[in-house]
Scaffold this motif. Structure first.
Motif, PDB file in Angstrom:
ATOM      1  N   ARG A 223      45.824  57.235  67.024  1.00 19.54           N
ATOM      2  CA  ARG A 223      44.630  57.904  66.520  1.00 19.54           C
ATOM      3  C   ARG A 223      45.044  58.914  65.444  1.00 19.54           C
ATOM      4  O   ARG A 223      45.219  60.096  65.729  1.00 19.54           O
ATOM      5  N   PRO A 224      45.190  58.479  64.215  1.00 17.09           N
ATOM      6  CA  PRO A 224      45.597  59.403  63.148  1.00 17.09           C
ATOM      7  C   PRO A 224      44.541  60.494  62.944  1.00 17.09           C
ATOM      8  O   PRO A 224      43.348  60.295  63.199  1.00 17.09           O
ATOM      9  N   GLU A 225      44.993  61.642  62.478  1.00 17.33           N
ATOM     10  CA  GLU A 225      44.072  62.742  62.183  1.00 17.33           C
ATOM     11  C   GLU A 225      43.217  62.388  60.963  1.00 17.33           C
ATOM     12  O   GLU A 225      43.730  61.914  59.954  1.00 17.33           O
ATOM     13  N   ARG A 226      41.915  62.709  61.068  1.00 25.05           N
ATOM     14  CA  ARG A 226      40.993  62.397  59.987  1.00 25.05           C
ATOM     15  C   ARG A 226      40.083  63.583  59.735  1.00 25.05           C
ATOM     16  O   ARG A 226      39.847  64.414  60.617  1.00 25.05           O
ATOM     17  N   TRP A 227      39.552  63.645  58.523  1.00 27.08           N
ATOM     18  CA  TRP A 227      38.521  64.632  58.198  1.00 27.08           C
ATOM     19  C   TRP A 227      37.582  64.012  57.183  1.00 27.08           C
ATOM     20  O   TRP A 227      38.010  63.389  56.211  1.00 27.08           O
ATOM     21  N   SER A 228      36.294  64.202  57.405  1.00 31.08           N
ATOM     22  CA  SER A 228      35.276  63.761  56.451  1.00 31.08           C
ATOM     23  C   SER A 228      34.232  64.855  56.321  1.00 31.08           C
ATOM     24  O   SER A 228      33.876  65.519  57.308  1.00 31.08           O
ATOM     25  N   GLY A 229      33.750  65.061  55.124  1.00 31.81           N
ATOM     26  CA  GLY A 229      32.738  66.080  54.900  1.00 31.81           C
ATOM     27  C   GLY A 229      32.372  66.162  53.437  1.00 31.81           C
ATOM     28  O   GLY A 229      32.888  65.413  52.591  1.00 31.81           O
ATOM     29  N   THR A 230      31.478  67.075  53.135  1.00 26.20           N
ATOM     30  CA  THR A 230      31.007  67.286  51.769  1.00 26.20           C
ATOM     31  C   THR A 230      31.438  68.661  51.298  1.00 26.20           C
ATOM     32  O   THR A 230      31.262  69.653  52.019  1.00 26.20           O
ATOM     33  N   LEU A 231      32.029  68.727  50.115  1.00 24.87           N
ATOM     34  CA  LEU A 231      32.405  70.016  49.545  1.00 24.87           C
ATOM     35  C   LEU A 231      31.140  70.809  49.238  1.00 24.87           C
ATOM     36  O   LEU A 231      30.241  70.317  48.549  1.00 24.87           O
ATOM     37  N   ALA A 232      31.083  72.018  49.771  1.00 22.43           N
ATOM     38  CA  ALA A 232      29.944  72.877  49.481  1.00 22.43           C
ATOM     39  C   ALA A 232      30.042  73.380  48.041  1.00 22.43           C
ATOM     40  O   ALA A 232      31.124  73.392  47.444  1.00 22.43           O
ATOM     41  N   PRO A 233      28.931  73.809  47.462  1.00 25.89           N
ATOM     42  CA  PRO A 233      29.006  74.373  46.103  1.00 25.89           C
ATOM     43  C   PRO A 233      30.000  75.526  46.066  1.00 25.89           C
ATOM     44  O   PRO A 233      30.030  76.374  46.961  1.00 25.89           O
ATOM     45  N   GLY A 234      30.830  75.535  45.028  1.00 21.42           N
ATOM     46  CA  GLY A 234      31.817  76.596  44.906  1.00 21.42           C
ATOM     47  C   GLY A 234      33.078  76.382  45.707  1.00 21.42           C
ATOM     48  O   GLY A 234      33.873  77.308  45.876  1.00 21.42           O
ATOM     49  N   GLN A 235      33.307  75.154  46.202  1.00 17.34           N
ATOM     50  CA  GLN A 235      34.536  74.836  46.926  1.00 17.34           C
ATOM     51  C   GLN A 235      35.390  73.858  46.131  1.00 17.34           C
ATOM     52  O   GLN A 235      34.871  73.027  45.382  1.00 17.34           O
ATOM     53  N   VAL A 236      36.695  73.974  46.308  1.00 17.08           N
ATOM     54  CA  VAL A 236      37.662  73.096  45.656  1.00 17.08           C
ATOM     55  C   VAL A 236      38.503  72.440  46.750  1.00 17.08           C
ATOM     56  O   VAL A 236      38.968  73.118  47.672  1.00 17.08           O
ATOM     57  N   LEU A 237      38.701  71.138  46.664  1.00 20.52           N
ATOM     58  CA  LEU A 237      39.554  70.430  47.607  1.00 20.52           C
ATOM     59  C   LEU A 237      41.011  70.581  47.206  1.00 20.52           C
ATOM     60  O   LEU A 237      41.371  70.347  46.045  1.00 20.52           O
ATOM     61  N   LEU A 238      41.857  70.978  48.150  1.00 20.15           N
ATOM     62  CA  LEU A 238      43.294  71.068  47.933  1.00 20.15           C
ATOM     63  C   LEU A 238      44.012  70.202  48.944  1.00 20.15           C
ATOM     64  O   LEU A 238      43.698  70.240  50.134  1.00 20.15           O
ATOM     65  N   VAL A 239      44.979  69.430  48.487  1.00 16.50           N
ATOM     66  CA  VAL A 239      45.835  68.634  49.363  1.00 16.50           C
ATOM     67  C   VAL A 239      47.268  68.940  48.963  1.00 16.50           C
ATOM     68  O   VAL A 239      47.623  68.831  47.781  1.00 16.50           O
ATOM     69  N   GLY A 240      48.093  69.345  49.925  1.00 20.39           N
ATOM     70  CA  GLY A 240      49.444  69.750  49.557  1.00 20.39           C
ATOM     71  C   GLY A 240      50.452  69.536  50.660  1.00 20.39           C
ATOM     72  O   GLY A 240      50.101  69.375  51.837  1.00 20.39           O
ATOM     73  N   THR A 241      51.703  69.523  50.282  1.00 20.76           N
ATOM     74  CA  THR A 241      52.792  69.410  51.253  1.00 20.76           C
ATOM     75  C   THR A 241      53.073  70.774  51.871  1.00 20.76           C
ATOM     76  O   THR A 241      52.541  71.801  51.433  1.00 20.76           O
ATOM     77  N   ASP A 242      53.938  70.795  52.892  1.00 14.13           N
ATOM     78  CA  ASP A 242      54.202  72.073  53.551  1.00 14.13           C
ATOM     79  C   ASP A 242      54.999  73.031  52.673  1.00 14.13           C
ATOM     80  O   ASP A 242      55.055  74.229  52.962  1.00 14.13           O
TER      81      ASP A 242
END
Length: 299
Positions: A223-242
């Protein structure tokens, strides 16, 4: 941010960004080939009518000093028919002898597996199948490198890597994001108004306890970790390594303040790479960050 004295033609040279106490200064050594090579740093950036993307990956001081290649990777493409941005970020495990190859191959395999599903007309790509495809790609890569059929442990020893893969597309109420991950790379929604970093996955640390082992491809959790959702106004998505997530912490410190200020609007790709290469003592890992702004989100 300090700048060097003016150079010829009045152009100033960027100096290293320093956060608190800097790490040691030295000239980076060339990496020894370890199953593959990659440049010290790379960056990317482009926009669609709905989103703006920036990404950068830099070699950490430890790898620069010990002549090791950068073991992080990032990849992003646009699926033009649907307007979907498809992306992946990976961090090759330091114990894997060719983790540089593992990270880059996992990113490419994941991105193009999602792209192929979108070509087939899938409205919501099967991200678990994408992880399995990436794991299979690592197995085939290991077989080519070893010139024999490897078992799972041998693929791990050669190419083990974390992976966060996902999609972003414009929806009726904002940018809809779907993510899946294996390992301890992270994702955040940066709230520009409050300069807050909202983690989308469980943080790496739990109190004072730091996990000593990381689940990584080619192993795919049940069961891999998952996330789904909608960016609220004024939000930026960040994906990064440790390498980014560890110094960021909960985002309330100096690193959080630095990035909240500079990511209020999309910077140039080169500036993001320069910013990500900040110097701070004890934080010497490779750093990779992919950022996605809904158009009009910058203040």
């Amino acid at each position: 941010m300090q700048h060097a004295p003016e150079q010829a033609g009045g152009i100033r040279v960027w100096e290293r960004v320093v956060v608190d106490v800097p790490g040691p200064e030295f000239e980076p050594a060339p990496p020894r080939p370890q199953g593959g090579t990659c440049p010290d740093a790379e960056c990317d950036g482009w926009s669609t009518p709905e989103m703006t993307l920036r990404s950068a990956s830099v070699r950490g001081e430890r790898h620069r000093y010990y002549r090791q290649p950068r073991q992080d990777a990032a990849c992003a493409v646009l699926h033009e028919q649907t307007g979907t941005v498809v992306f992946a970020v990976a961090d090759g495990l330091s114990g894997a002898s060719a983790s540089t190859v593992g990270a880059s191959e996992a990113c490419r395999a994941a991105v193009w597996a999602v792209h192929a599903q979108l070509d087939e007309g899938r409205a919501a790509p099967d991200l678990v199948a994408v992880l399995r495809h990436a794991a299979g790609t690592l197995h085939r890569q290991a077989a080519a490198m070893l010139r024999r059929e490897p078992d799972l442990a041998q693929v791990e020893e050669l190419l083990a890597t974390t992976l966060v893969a996902g999609t972003a597309r414009a929806g009726a109420h904002g940018v809809e994001v779907s993510l899946i991950r294996v390992g301890d790379s992270g994702a955040w929604a940066l709230d520009l108004a409050g300069s807050r970093f909202l983690p989308l996955f469980e943080l790496k640390t739990d109190g004072d306890v730091v996990p000593t082992s990381v689940t990584a491809l080619p192993r795919v959790p049940e069961r891999p970790e998952r996330w789904s959702g909608t960016l609220a106004p004024g939000q930026v998505l960040l994906v990064g390594t440790d390498g980014f997530g560890d110094p960021l912490g909960d985002g309330d410190g100096q690193v959080g303040a630095l990035f909240a200020a500079h990511l209020a609007a999309p910077p140039s790709p080169l500036w993001l790479a320069h910013l990500l290469d900040f110097s701070r003592e004890t934080f010497d890992d490779d750093r990779t960050l992919l950022a996605l702004w809904p158009r009009g989100a910058a203040r």
